[in-house]
Design a protein around this motif. Structure first.
Motif, PDB file in Angstrom:
ATOM      1  N   ARG A 239     -35.694  59.502 -17.923  1.00 16.74           N
ATOM      2  CA  ARG A 239     -37.096  59.547 -17.495  1.00 16.74           C
ATOM      3  C   ARG A 239     -37.350  60.409 -16.263  1.00 16.74           C
ATOM      4  NH1 ARG A 239     -39.616  58.176 -22.000  1.00 16.74           N
ATOM      5  NH2 ARG A 239     -39.062  56.088 -22.759  1.00 16.74           N
ATOM      6  N   TRP A 240     -36.310  60.737 -15.532  1.00 14.66           N
ATOM      7  CA  TRP A 240     -36.464  61.522 -14.305  1.00 14.66           C
ATOM      8  C   TRP A 240     -35.477  62.688 -14.309  1.00 14.66           C
ATOM      9  CZ3 TRP A 240     -39.999  60.161 -10.376  1.00 14.66           C
ATOM     10  CH2 TRP A 240     -40.591  58.898 -10.500  1.00 14.66           C
ATOM     11  N   ARG A 241     -35.799  63.740 -13.570  1.00 13.26           N
ATOM     12  CA  ARG A 241     -34.836  64.822 -13.378  1.00 13.26           C
ATOM     13  C   ARG A 241     -34.937  65.305 -11.940  1.00 13.26           C
ATOM     14  NH1 ARG A 241     -37.348  69.652 -13.164  1.00 13.26           N
ATOM     15  NH2 ARG A 241     -39.540  69.593 -13.763  1.00 13.26           N
ATOM     16  N   VAL A 242     -33.876  65.965 -11.480  1.00 12.55           N
ATOM     17  CA  VAL A 242     -33.868  66.477 -10.107  1.00 12.55           C
ATOM     18  C   VAL A 242     -34.387  67.904 -10.110  1.00 12.55           C
ATOM     19  CG1 VAL A 242     -32.429  67.010  -8.107  1.00 12.55           C
ATOM     20  CG2 VAL A 242     -31.918  65.002  -9.501  1.00 12.55           C
ATOM     21  N   ASP A 243     -35.398  68.166  -9.287  1.00 10.51           N
ATOM     22  CA  ASP A 243     -35.937  69.513  -9.113  1.00 10.51           C
ATOM     23  C   ASP A 243     -35.244  70.104  -7.882  1.00 10.51           C
ATOM     24  OD1 ASP A 243     -37.345  71.733  -8.324  1.00 10.51           O
ATOM     25  OD2 ASP A 243     -39.314  70.882  -8.760  1.00 10.51           O
TER      26      ASP A 243
ATOM     27  N   TRP B 164     -36.000  69.811  -3.997  1.00 10.43           N
ATOM     28  CA  TRP B 164     -35.195  68.626  -3.673  1.00 10.43           C
ATOM     29  C   TRP B 164     -36.002  67.335  -3.771  1.00 10.43           C
ATOM     30  CZ3 TRP B 164     -30.450  68.941  -4.635  1.00 10.43           C
ATOM     31  CH2 TRP B 164     -29.786  70.161  -4.466  1.00 10.43           C
ATOM     32  N   VAL B 165     -36.597  67.177  -4.949  1.00  8.34           N
ATOM     33  CA  VAL B 165     -37.279  65.916  -5.267  1.00  8.34           C
ATOM     34  C   VAL B 165     -36.861  65.514  -6.678  1.00  8.34           C
ATOM     35  CG1 VAL B 165     -39.347  66.147  -3.820  1.00  8.34           C
ATOM     36  CG2 VAL B 165     -39.283  67.228  -6.085  1.00  8.34           C
ATOM     37  N   VAL B 166     -37.045  64.232  -7.004  1.00  4.88           N
ATOM     38  CA  VAL B 166     -36.890  63.821  -8.393  1.00  4.88           C
ATOM     39  C   VAL B 166     -38.287  63.763  -9.000  1.00  4.88           C
ATOM     40  CG1 VAL B 166     -34.668  62.627  -8.252  1.00  4.88           C
ATOM     41  CG2 VAL B 166     -36.753  61.393  -7.699  1.00  4.88           C
TER      42      VAL B 166
ATOM     43  N   ALA C 195     -38.015  60.379  -2.142  1.00  8.52           N
ATOM     44  CA  ALA C 195     -37.316  61.245  -3.102  1.00  8.52           C
ATOM     45  C   ALA C 195     -38.288  61.840  -4.116  1.00  8.52           C
ATOM     46  CB  ALA C 195     -36.218  60.459  -3.814  1.00  8.52           C
ATOM     47  N   VAL C 196     -39.525  61.305  -4.186  1.00  5.68           N
ATOM     48  CA  VAL C 196     -40.485  61.817  -5.174  1.00  5.68           C
ATOM     49  C   VAL C 196     -41.599  62.607  -4.480  1.00  5.68           C
ATOM     50  CG1 VAL C 196     -40.002  59.888  -6.730  1.00  5.68           C
ATOM     51  CG2 VAL C 196     -41.954  59.746  -5.170  1.00  5.68           C
ATOM     52  N   LEU C 197     -42.408  63.307  -5.282  1.00  2.00           N
ATOM     53  CA  LEU C 197     -43.503  64.106  -4.733  1.00  2.00           C
ATOM     54  C   LEU C 197     -44.565  63.201  -4.111  1.00  2.00           C
ATOM     55  CD1 LEU C 197     -43.858  66.712  -7.612  1.00  2.00           C
ATOM     56  CD2 LEU C 197     -43.041  67.150  -5.280  1.00  2.00           C
TER      57      LEU C 197
ATOM     58  N   ARG D 158     -46.967  56.380  -3.705  1.00  4.97           N
ATOM     59  CA  ARG D 158     -47.502  55.015  -3.668  1.00  4.97           C
ATOM     60  C   ARG D 158     -47.106  54.235  -4.912  1.00  4.97           C
ATOM     61  NH1 ARG D 158     -53.352  54.505  -1.007  1.00  4.97           N
ATOM     62  NH2 ARG D 158     -53.204  52.574  -2.175  1.00  4.97           N
ATOM     63  N   ARG D 159     -47.279  54.890  -6.068  1.00  3.68           N
ATOM     64  CA  ARG D 159     -46.929  54.230  -7.326  1.00  3.68           C
ATOM     65  C   ARG D 159     -45.443  53.903  -7.392  1.00  3.68           C
ATOM     66  NH1 ARG D 159     -48.913  57.710 -12.269  1.00  3.68           N
ATOM     67  NH2 ARG D 159     -49.978  58.933 -10.680  1.00  3.68           N
ATOM     68  N   THR D 160     -44.619  54.882  -6.987  1.00  9.59           N
ATOM     69  CA  THR D 160     -43.166  54.668  -7.032  1.00  9.59           C
ATOM     70  C   THR D 160     -42.763  53.538  -6.093  1.00  9.59           C
ATOM     71  OG1 THR D 160     -42.886  57.017  -7.505  1.00  9.59           O
ATOM     72  CG2 THR D 160     -40.930  55.823  -6.799  1.00  9.59           C
ATOM     73  N   ALA D 161     -43.337  53.547  -4.881  1.00  9.14           N
ATOM     74  CA  ALA D 161     -43.009  52.495  -3.905  1.00  9.14           C
ATOM     75  C   ALA D 161     -43.391  51.118  -4.453  1.00  9.14           C
ATOM     76  CB  ALA D 161     -43.718  52.764  -2.583  1.00  9.14           C
TER      77      ALA D 161
END
Lengths: 154, 165
Positions: free
Chosen positions: A136-140, A144-146, B83-85, B90-93
């Motif tokens: 469901r996720w990948r590393v960009d 440097w974000v997933v 680690a996310v954009l 907020r959603r991920t947290a």
């Protein structure tokens, strides 16, 4: 892009906080009044005295002259009085220390296959989660974000 | 700790229940909840890297069990959130926190010989909490229930997405 250095600062501070917490937790010592009892380490180190309440874990090894012999995980053998456990059983108990022996007050006795089950099914949970993360996720690596694989919509 | 399969499936179930009502909870977000359900068990790093080994190598005390406390989990979830954009943070947290909270709740219900749970609330308090002692981490029924409920919800979410597309 001001957000990139700010993110770097935040991540650095969080990593520092994580290290600080790991070190601080390592300094916690037993405190029976707070529900934290001396364990295998304290029995092995001989820092418990008669009358101390302890929580220890180990493997039952059959009858001893005045109780059941228990090989503590990573530690010595002790004799436990008032314990009913087959040889080979995994024992986790709360009791009172008295001069090299422990008087059992409450014990969790489990067959060794139950512990094997716990680790096997837990490993399955870990593999399942890891698989879902990769799916469901990948590393960009440019930023440097997933990022989610489903078209970036989250 | 209940077994890890029960923890990650419970997190999945809670996230999937929200996904049935809220399209923002995508498969990636239900996966984030599962990761949150796993975080308190990161103290198992100690099984491969025992704390005494690290302590003697680095010369400082170390307690992997910090991961099984609200303090350690909060910091780990913060790292996961960064680690996310920004637009997904907020959603991920929220999803990570959902999974981690369900982990603490399930573990609080466990049976401990002393009657006191691990000090989950550290560093707020270093005290173990008197718990209800409902079940053992090696009990088989929690995983069985979790598998059945998670399977039913997986089908429900799949049907909803298929109907929507």
């Amino acid at each position: 892009m001001p957000s990139i250095p700010r993110r770097g600062v935040a991540v650095s501070l969080l990593l520092l906080a994580l290290v600080a917490l790991l070190v601080a937790h390592g300094t916690l010592t037993p405190d029976p009044a707070a529900g934290r009892f001396p364990g295998n380490d304290a029995v092995a180190a001989g820092t418990v005295t008669a009358g101390d309440r302890v929580v220890v874990a180990g493997t039952a090894r059959g009858d001893a002259p005045d109780g059941t012999r228990l090989d503590l995980d990573g530690g010595p053998s002790v004799t436990v009085r008032g314990l009913d456990a087959d040889p080979g059983a995994d024992v986790w108990l709360y009791g009172t220390y008295d001069d090299g022996t422990i008087r059992n007050e409450r014990a969790v006795v489990r067959a060794s296959w139950e512990i094997t089950y716990l680790y096997a099914v837990s490993a399955l949970g870990g593999v399942l989660t890891l698989g879902q993360v990769c799916r469901r996720w990948r590393v960009d690596t440019d930023r440097w974000v997933v990022v989610p694989r489903e078209g970036g919509n989250g | 700790m209940a077994d890890l399969l029960t923890h990650v499936l419970t997190a999945y179930v809670l996230a999937a229940l929200i996904a049935l009502r809220d399209d923002r909870v995508t498969p990636a977000m239900t996966t984030a909840a599962m990761v949150g359900g796993l975080v308190p068990d990161l103290n198992r790093i100690g099984l491969v890297l025992p704390a005494p080994t690290v302590e003697s190598a680095l010369g400082v005390p170390l307690g992997w069990d910090a991961f099984s406390t609200v303090g350690g989990v909060a910091v780990a979830l913060g790292l996961g959130t960064f680690a996310v954009l920004p637009r997904l943070r907020r959603r991920t947290a929220a999803m990570l926190a959902l999974g981690a909270s369900s982990h603490f709740l399930l573990d609080y219900l466990l049976r401990f010989p002393s009657g006191y749970s691990h000090p989950y609330l550290w560093p707020v308090t270093a005290a173990g909490l008197p718990g209800p002692g409902l079940y053992l981490s090696s009990a088989r029924w929690p995983a069985a229930v979790a598998v059945v409920v998670a399977g039913a919800l997986w089908v429900a979410v799949w049907r909803r997405r298929r109907a929507a597309s």
